[in-house]
Design a protein around this motif. Structure first.
Motif, PDB file in Angstrom:
ATOM      1  N   THR B 103      -6.048  37.189  70.336  1.00  0.00           N
ATOM      2  CA  THR B 103      -6.005  35.924  69.767  1.00  0.00           C
ATOM      3  C   THR B 103      -5.302  34.721  70.700  1.00  0.00           C
ATOM      4  O   THR B 103      -5.837  33.468  70.467  1.00  0.00           O
ATOM      5  CB  THR B 103      -5.167  36.001  68.464  1.00  0.00           C
ATOM      6  N   GLY B 104      -4.604  35.289  71.828  1.00  0.00           N
ATOM      7  CA  GLY B 104      -3.774  34.256  72.642  1.00  0.00           C
ATOM      8  C   GLY B 104      -5.129  33.466  73.149  1.00  0.00           C
ATOM      9  O   GLY B 104      -5.278  32.443  73.229  1.00  0.00           O
ATOM     10  N   PRO B 105      -5.898  34.217  74.152  1.00  0.00           N
ATOM     11  CA  PRO B 105      -7.148  33.628  74.846  1.00  0.00           C
ATOM     12  C   PRO B 105      -8.119  32.971  73.814  1.00  0.00           C
ATOM     13  O   PRO B 105      -8.557  31.720  74.056  1.00  0.00           O
ATOM     14  CB  PRO B 105      -7.543  34.483  75.833  1.00  0.00           C
ATOM     15  N   VAL B 106      -8.362  33.695  72.855  1.00  0.00           N
ATOM     16  CA  VAL B 106      -9.568  33.043  71.857  1.00  0.00           C
ATOM     17  C   VAL B 106      -8.899  31.855  71.339  1.00  0.00           C
ATOM     18  O   VAL B 106      -9.890  30.947  71.248  1.00  0.00           O
ATOM     19  CB  VAL B 106      -9.939  34.163  71.100  1.00  0.00           C
ATOM     20  N   SER B 107      -7.845  31.819  70.790  1.00  0.00           N
ATOM     21  CA  SER B 107      -7.490  30.761  70.011  1.00  0.00           C
ATOM     22  C   SER B 107      -7.221  29.504  70.916  1.00  0.00           C
ATOM     23  O   SER B 107      -7.372  28.412  70.479  1.00  0.00           O
ATOM     24  CB  SER B 107      -6.063  31.065  69.225  1.00  0.00           C
ATOM     25  N   TYR B 108      -6.530  29.815  72.198  1.00  0.00           N
ATOM     26  CA  TYR B 108      -6.445  28.976  73.101  1.00  0.00           C
ATOM     27  C   TYR B 108      -7.729  28.224  73.471  1.00  0.00           C
ATOM     28  O   TYR B 108      -8.088  26.963  73.549  1.00  0.00           O
ATOM     29  CB  TYR B 108      -5.831  29.380  74.491  1.00  0.00           C
ATOM     30  N   ILE B 109      -8.878  28.867  73.923  1.00  0.00           N
ATOM     31  CA  ILE B 109     -10.067  28.349  74.382  1.00  0.00           C
ATOM     32  C   ILE B 109     -10.668  27.763  72.898  1.00  0.00           C
ATOM     33  O   ILE B 109     -11.116  26.472  73.216  1.00  0.00           O
ATOM     34  CB  ILE B 109     -11.194  29.455  74.475  1.00  0.00           C
ATOM     35  N   ALA B 110     -10.667  28.368  71.692  1.00  0.00           N
ATOM     36  CA  ALA B 110     -11.026  27.543  70.488  1.00  0.00           C
ATOM     37  C   ALA B 110     -10.478  26.207  70.300  1.00  0.00           C
ATOM     38  O   ALA B 110     -10.926  25.268  70.313  1.00  0.00           O
ATOM     39  CB  ALA B 110     -10.827  28.375  69.268  1.00  0.00           C
ATOM     40  N   CYS B 111      -9.208  26.173  70.488  1.00  0.00           N
ATOM     41  CA  CYS B 111      -8.393  24.967  70.577  1.00  0.00           C
ATOM     42  C   CYS B 111      -9.043  23.998  71.362  1.00  0.00           C
ATOM     43  O   CYS B 111      -9.323  22.798  70.888  1.00  0.00           O
ATOM     44  CB  CYS B 111      -7.118  24.998  70.966  1.00  0.00           C
ATOM     45  N   PHE B 112      -9.227  24.226  72.487  1.00  0.00           N
ATOM     46  CA  PHE B 112      -9.682  23.289  73.630  1.00  0.00           C
ATOM     47  C   PHE B 112     -11.216  22.997  73.366  1.00  0.00           C
ATOM     48  O   PHE B 112     -11.546  21.787  73.179  1.00  0.00           O
ATOM     49  CB  PHE B 112      -9.681  23.837  75.101  1.00  0.00           C
ATOM     50  N   LEU B 113     -12.015  23.922  73.095  1.00  0.00           N
ATOM     51  CA  LEU B 113     -13.393  23.824  72.720  1.00  0.00           C
ATOM     52  C   LEU B 113     -13.616  22.854  71.606  1.00  0.00           C
ATOM     53  O   LEU B 113     -14.405  21.948  71.775  1.00  0.00           O
ATOM     54  CB  LEU B 113     -14.024  25.290  72.533  1.00  0.00           C
ATOM     55  N   PHE B 114     -12.958  23.122  70.379  1.00  0.00           N
ATOM     56  CA  PHE B 114     -13.290  22.313  69.163  1.00  0.00           C
ATOM     57  C   PHE B 114     -12.770  20.893  69.293  1.00  0.00           C
ATOM     58  O   PHE B 114     -13.167  20.016  68.955  1.00  0.00           O
ATOM     59  CB  PHE B 114     -12.536  22.969  67.924  1.00  0.00           C
ATOM     60  N   ALA B 115     -11.388  20.879  70.200  1.00  0.00           N
ATOM     61  CA  ALA B 115     -10.904  19.495  70.558  1.00  0.00           C
ATOM     62  C   ALA B 115     -11.758  18.754  71.365  1.00  0.00           C
ATOM     63  O   ALA B 115     -12.272  17.430  71.024  1.00  0.00           O
ATOM     64  CB  ALA B 115      -9.591  19.655  71.195  1.00  0.00           C
ATOM     65  N   TRP B 116     -12.575  19.499  72.292  1.00  0.00           N
ATOM     66  CA  TRP B 116     -13.870  18.809  73.148  1.00  0.00           C
ATOM     67  C   TRP B 116     -14.797  18.352  72.548  1.00  0.00           C
ATOM     68  O   TRP B 116     -15.276  17.330  72.784  1.00  0.00           O
ATOM     69  CB  TRP B 116     -13.838  19.884  74.370  1.00  0.00           C
TER      70      TRP B 116
END
Lengths: 291, 318
Positions: B103-116
């Protein structure tokens, strides 16, 4: 080739963007958006379902015959339970409002000197606050319980409200946002004879309204959703979220009422966010951490 | 303001001859007393409920303490019991790291990807999509909805759906089958994890200087991926740091969701984490010393993971 030539004539927003990739990315966004939204839409629908639709096989996502029965049942339940539901609502509102307003006040009072001045201990204090962002409240749960019992705060609302006043994320965001206030503004006030408290209250505070709303949006759901934890055991001091747990534990007979309470619980923070979204975004733009 | 600070710095340099450093500090304190006064209510509470408890917790981890008898010093015994004698803690440790690593890396990347992606939309749509992605994390404890989705009888959503289309013949006990508990908690945790860092990323993307991107295009940046790596990510480093802290701390503190979905304790400890282990010993068995040792391990893990990630993030865009 044609695409590249067209690209030259596009607006600056469209630099480096190919249509295919954009399309794929937006499709991805839509799919995951649906994944995020469906449970919430389901929660809304559930609250309006008559009992027979709540237990239909195969289960249906959307409500067919929407009804307000669940809400009427909820009001009926409010009237004749041992501790009226209004009591839980009042407790939750009290904790949430005092906790949120107090947090904004204390965090901004502490953030102003940290954001604008360098003095003995300021750097150290702020690094401790940053460090405390790096661990969760679970770490301090045991000593907190002991501190509470020494203070005699077990089974009072203070045990929920007071620790939440010093929520470190709020201080951090407030301080980052206050750094934007031009020094000249504070200097001018000082020349006009204002003391530090007056500067804080009449110059700084009105200028950081977006940050107030941000702290509210972060603090509010946490307190709104509190179930009293280990600190509160008197029934008449418990919160709405705790009551929801009890209603849901009532099983099938209370499923409709449970769905109605759930809707009430989730609708308030979401509405607040909709109202304050643009202010929150302004504050978050300054949230960066220096290395 | 800056000039004033410098002047003070300079004057304190000149006066280093002054006999006592303590006198200097006292003078500083007196001069800035208004600032200390402003900070005092917050800091008092912050120290009482965050800083001092961490210290107490560290100290208490070397004692046997049950809230009734006077604490008894036991040295490293709590830790040796934790790491050598407690099989359930090993399960909790394994589960926590499983959560954190997924969840750490996936949620972090998801946060960024969707924000982007959201950042490319027009302002109105952007506000709406932000709400859609952010809403779960503030909608309180609505994750109990997932209890209905994964309910073990045929009224459960997933069971009903799978049975209707003939994938399974009889309902699966999603939340009491060890095999499914961990993945389900991870899914729900991810659903809830687009929180503060997601907002910080969207806001950060909004503040990126357009002229940087135009200049980059002139310098030969050809597509959005190059733009992302060479311009967007480096300009967002402060927000990335902040987001990392939020996501790491959150992903190591999984407990509420595990308890709400899988129960406490969960079947064969399949959803047991360091935090639920801590709750077990702290609030049920009242072995406060032992619970403090667990809390100390959690504290060190969180700080360590954060520091390590910050080191890694400094390399972004280099």
């Amino acid at each position: 080739m044609v695409m590249r030539m067209l690209g030259v004539f596009r607006t600056p927003r469209k630099i480096n963007r190919s249509f295919t990739v954009s399309f794929l990315l937006f499709a991805l966004l839509a799919v995951f958006g649906a994944f995020m939204a469906l449970p919430l839409i389901y929660a809304v629908n559930n609250a309006f379902k008559p009992l027979d639709e709540l237990f239909i096989f195969p289960p249906r996502f959307l409500v067919i015959n929407p009804t307000l029965d669940n809400f009427f049942d909820l009001f009926a339940l409010m009237g004749n339970s041992w501790v009226p539901l209004s009591r839980y609502i009042a407790n939750t509102l009290f904790i949430t409002i005092v906790g949120t307003a107090g947090h904004i006040l204390l965090a901004s009072a502490a953030a102003y000197p940290l954001a604008k001045y360098r003095f003995w201990g300021s750097g150290t204090l702020f690094s401790i606050v940053i460090l405390s962002l790096m661990f969760s409240g679970h770490v301090t749960a045991i000593p907190n319980y002991m501190v509470m019992s020494w203070l005699g705060w077990i089974n009072t609302h203070a045990s929920i409200i007071v620790p939440s006043l010093a929520f470190p994320l709020g201080l951090f965001l407030m301080k980052q946002f206050m750094e934007q206030i031009p020094d000249a503004l504070l200097e001018a006030a000082k020349i006009d004879g204002a003391n530090e408290y007056r500067i804080y209250w009449s110059i700084v505070m009105p200028n950081v309204k977006p940050a107030w709303l941000t702290l509210m949006i972060l603090q509010f759901p946490a307190l709104w959703g509190t179930d009293g934890g280990n600190f509160i055991y008197s029934e008449n001091l418990k919160t709405l979220h705790y009551a929801l747990g009890q209603i849901s534990a009532g099983g099938i007979a209370r499923a409709g009422v449970g769905a109605a309470v759930a809707l009430l619980l989730m609708i308030v923070p979401i509405t607040l966010f909709i109202i304050s979204q643009s202010s929150v975004m302004q504050t978050m733009a300054t949230s960066g951490m220096k290395e | 303001m800056q000039a004033e600070v410098n002047r003070h710095a300079a004057s304190s340099l000149i006066q280093t001859k002054k006999p006592s450093r303590l006198a200097n500090v006292a003078r500083e304190l007196r001069k800035n007393k208004h600032y200390y006064l402003l900070m005092s209510p917050y800091m008092l509470i912050f120290f009482a409920f965050t800083v001092i408890p961490v210290v107490i917790s560290l100290a208490l981890s070397f004692f046997y303490f049950n809230m009734l008898e006077f604490p008894r010093f036991v040295g490293w015994q709590n830790y040796s019991r934790l790491f050598l004698g407690d099989d359930v803690f090993m399960i909790a440790l394994k589960n926590t790291f499983m959560f954190a690593v997924v969840t750490g890396p996936v949620s972090y990347i998801a946060c960024f990807l969707f924000a982007w992606i959201i950042n490319e939309l027009s302002p109105k749509v952007r506000a709406f999509m932000t709400l859609v992605f952010y809403a779960p994390s503030i909608s309180g404890n609505v994750f109990f909805i997932w209890l209905i989705v994964f309910s073990g009888d045929s009224y459960g959503y997933l069971n009903g759906f799978l049975m209707k289309f003939g994938f399974i013949l009889e309902p699966v006990q999603w939340l009491s089958n060890e095999q499914y508990i961990l993945p389900i908690i991870i899914i729900v945790q991810l659903w809830l994890s687009l929180g503060t860092s997601f907002l910080a990323f969207i806001a950060g993307l909004q503040t990126i200087d357009r002229s940087l991107i135009e200049a980059g295009a002139v310098d030969g940046i050809k597509n959005r991926w190059q733009e992302l790596w060479f311009i967007t990510l480096p300009s967002m480093r402060p927000q990335l740091m902040f987001g990392a802290v939020m996501q790491i701390t959150g992903s190591l503190a999984v407990a509420d969701i595990s308890i709400a979905l899988a129960g406490f304790p969960s079947v064969n400890y399949a959803g047991h984490t360091i935090v639920t282990h801590l709750m077990d010993f702290g609030t049920i068995r009242f072995e406060m010393g032992y619970a403090s040792a667990i809390a100390t391990v959690l504290f060190c893990t969180m700080i360590g993971a954060n520091k390590l990630t910050q080191k890694l993030l400094r390399k972004v865009g280099e």
